[in-house]
Scaffold this motif. Structure first.
Motif, short mmCIF file in Angstrom:
data_model
loop_
_atom_site.label_atom_id
_atom_site.label_comp_id
_atom_site.label_asym_id
_atom_site.label_seq_id
_atom_site.Cartn_x
_atom_site.Cartn_y
_atom_site.Cartn_z
N ARG A 168 3.47 42.97 -23.08
CA ARG A 168 2.25 43.07 -23.71
C ARG A 168 1.83 42.01 -24.66
NH1 ARG A 168 1.29 44.23 -28.74
NH2 ARG A 168 3.44 44.47 -29.44
N GLY A 171 0.61 38.97 -22.41
CA GLY A 171 -0.68 39.35 -21.79
C GLY A 171 -1.85 39.19 -23.12
N ASP A 172 -1.63 39.87 -24.23
CA ASP A 172 -2.33 39.50 -25.29
C ASP A 172 -2.42 38.07 -25.74
OD1 ASP A 172 -2.78 42.35 -25.73
OD2 ASP A 172 -1.41 42.32 -27.55
N TRP A 173 -1.63 37.20 -25.51
CA TRP A 173 -1.42 35.77 -25.96
C TRP A 173 -2.28 35.04 -24.85
CZ3 TRP A 173 0.78 31.77 -23.01
CH2 TRP A 173 0.50 30.45 -23.79
N ILE A 174 -2.22 35.24 -23.49
CA ILE A 174 -3.08 34.87 -22.36
C ILE A 174 -4.52 35.15 -22.73
CG2 ILE A 174 -3.41 34.71 -20.06
CD1 ILE A 174 -0.33 34.93 -19.66
N ALA A 175 -4.63 36.35 -23.03
CA ALA A 175 -6.05 36.78 -23.22
C ALA A 175 -6.83 36.05 -24.39
CB ALA A 175 -6.22 38.21 -23.53
N ARG A 176 -5.85 35.86 -25.29
CA ARG A 176 -6.47 35.15 -26.62
C ARG A 176 -6.78 33.71 -26.49
NH1 ARG A 176 -3.26 34.60 -32.53
NH2 ARG A 176 -5.00 33.83 -33.77
N ARG A 178 -7.54 32.25 -23.58
CA ARG A 178 -8.70 32.14 -22.66
C ARG A 178 -9.94 32.59 -23.50
NH1 ARG A 178 -5.70 29.26 -20.05
NH2 ARG A 178 -4.52 29.90 -18.19
N ARG A 179 -10.00 33.37 -24.41
CA ARG A 179 -11.14 33.68 -25.27
C ARG A 179 -11.60 32.46 -26.07
NH1 ARG A 179 -8.89 38.75 -26.20
NH2 ARG A 179 -7.88 38.03 -28.48
N VAL A 243 -0.35 41.40 -15.38
CA VAL A 243 -0.90 40.33 -16.33
C VAL A 243 -0.64 38.95 -15.81
CG1 VAL A 243 -0.53 39.21 -18.51
CG2 VAL A 243 -0.50 41.59 -18.45
N SER A 248 -7.86 35.79 -13.84
CA SER A 248 -8.39 35.44 -15.32
C SER A 248 -7.30 34.66 -16.09
CB SER A 248 -9.00 36.29 -15.98
OG SER A 248 -8.08 37.44 -16.20
N ALA A 249 -5.99 35.09 -15.68
CA ALA A 249 -4.85 34.46 -16.47
C ALA A 249 -4.59 32.97 -16.35
CB ALA A 249 -3.61 35.20 -16.18
#
Length: 277
Positions: A168, A171-176, A178-179, A243, A248-249
């Motif tokens: 988790r 996944g949160d770090w990768i999403a962050r 990328r944002r 993830v 997108s990752a």
């Protein structure tokens, strides 16, 4: 889907090794030539063991990525000499962390000035890696580490994440990032099938490598290696597969921290590939 995804990731790995006396022998005996080998650097021993092992492994036909910590560089001339020496050895990929030397050997306190200087020197390496921290850095706020990746993005070609045991969090770090429009491909740092006793012995005996010192700052992590039913790389990869394989990752592969348990890491990878296949 999970098995297929994990198998794909295991086909795109890098092995991080420590420049110890028996490392060359272990790599030659157990690592296929299509696996990238990265060589750490020690603030105690300096860059020379890293550079020498890199040259020898490159001469054997391996694709080698030396760590060139900013804090181990004495000055601009030293940086130029290191770059020229590596290029002469056929190296086209380097990993540039800040490093742990305290105080620094020269004027470079962080990776960004070194990356900028390499760009000014004509970008002598086709690929240049920088560090990412899915788990919080011991001394830096998460916002600072994400900002650092943003600042370095123009001078680097990929990110290597440090160790993370929580799908988790990963996944949160990768999403962050990328944002934040950090779009560099990521090699996800994963601890190999390391035994806690061997890891502790390695940390005490050698004391080199960002990975070893990072673990020693997180003593609670050792419990994950030792606990029955605790950490296994297969479990982590299976849980994180959705993830890590999402388009997108932007995950390019795995960066396996071997802690010089090289034969064990390759045996585990081959056995898991066979089982998944």
């Amino acid at each position: 889907m999970s098995a297929e995804a994990v198998r794909s990731l295991l086909g795109r790995v890098r092995y991080e090794v420590l420049p110890a006396r028996t490392t060359e022998e272990k790599v030659l005996a157990h690592v296929p030539r299509d696996v990238v080998v990265t060589v750490t650097a020690s603030p105690v021993k300096g860059l020379e063991p890293t550079l020498a092992l890199t040259e020898r492994l490159a001469a054997h036909g391996f694709r080698v990525v030396p760590h060139v910590p900013a804090r181990l560089l004495r000055d601009d001339t030293h940086l130029k000499d290191v770059a020229e020496r590596l290029r002469e050895a056929g190296v086209d990929d380097v990993f540039v962390p800040a490093g742990d030397a305290d105080p620094p050997a020269g004027p470079y306190h962080g990776a960004l000035p070194v990356l900028r200087r390499l760009s000014e020197l004509g970008a002598p390496f086709a690929r240049t890696g920088i560090t990412g921290y899915p788990e919080s850095h011991p001394f830096l706020h998460d916002d600072i580490t994400v900002q650092a990746m943003w600042d370095k993005r123009a001078h680097a070609t990929y990110i290597v994440s440090n160790l993370c045991f929580d799908p988790r969090v990963l996944g949160d770090w990768i999403a962050r990032i990328r944002r934040r429009d950090v779009i560099l491909p990521v090699y996800v740092g994963v601890a190999g099938p390391v035994q806690r006793a061997k890891l502790l012995a390695m940390a005490t005996k050698i004391g080199v490598g960002e990975s070893t010192r990072f673990l020693t700052r997180h003593a609670a992590w050792f419990a994950r290696f030792a606990a029955p039913g605790g950490y296994t790389p297969h479990t982590l990869l299976s849980r994180a597969a959705p993830v890590l394989t999402a388009p997108s990752a932007g995950v390019a592969g795995l960066h396996l921290f071997t802690f010089n348990q090289i034969a064990e890491t390759e045996r585990w990878r081959r056995a898991l590939l066979d089982r998944l296949g």
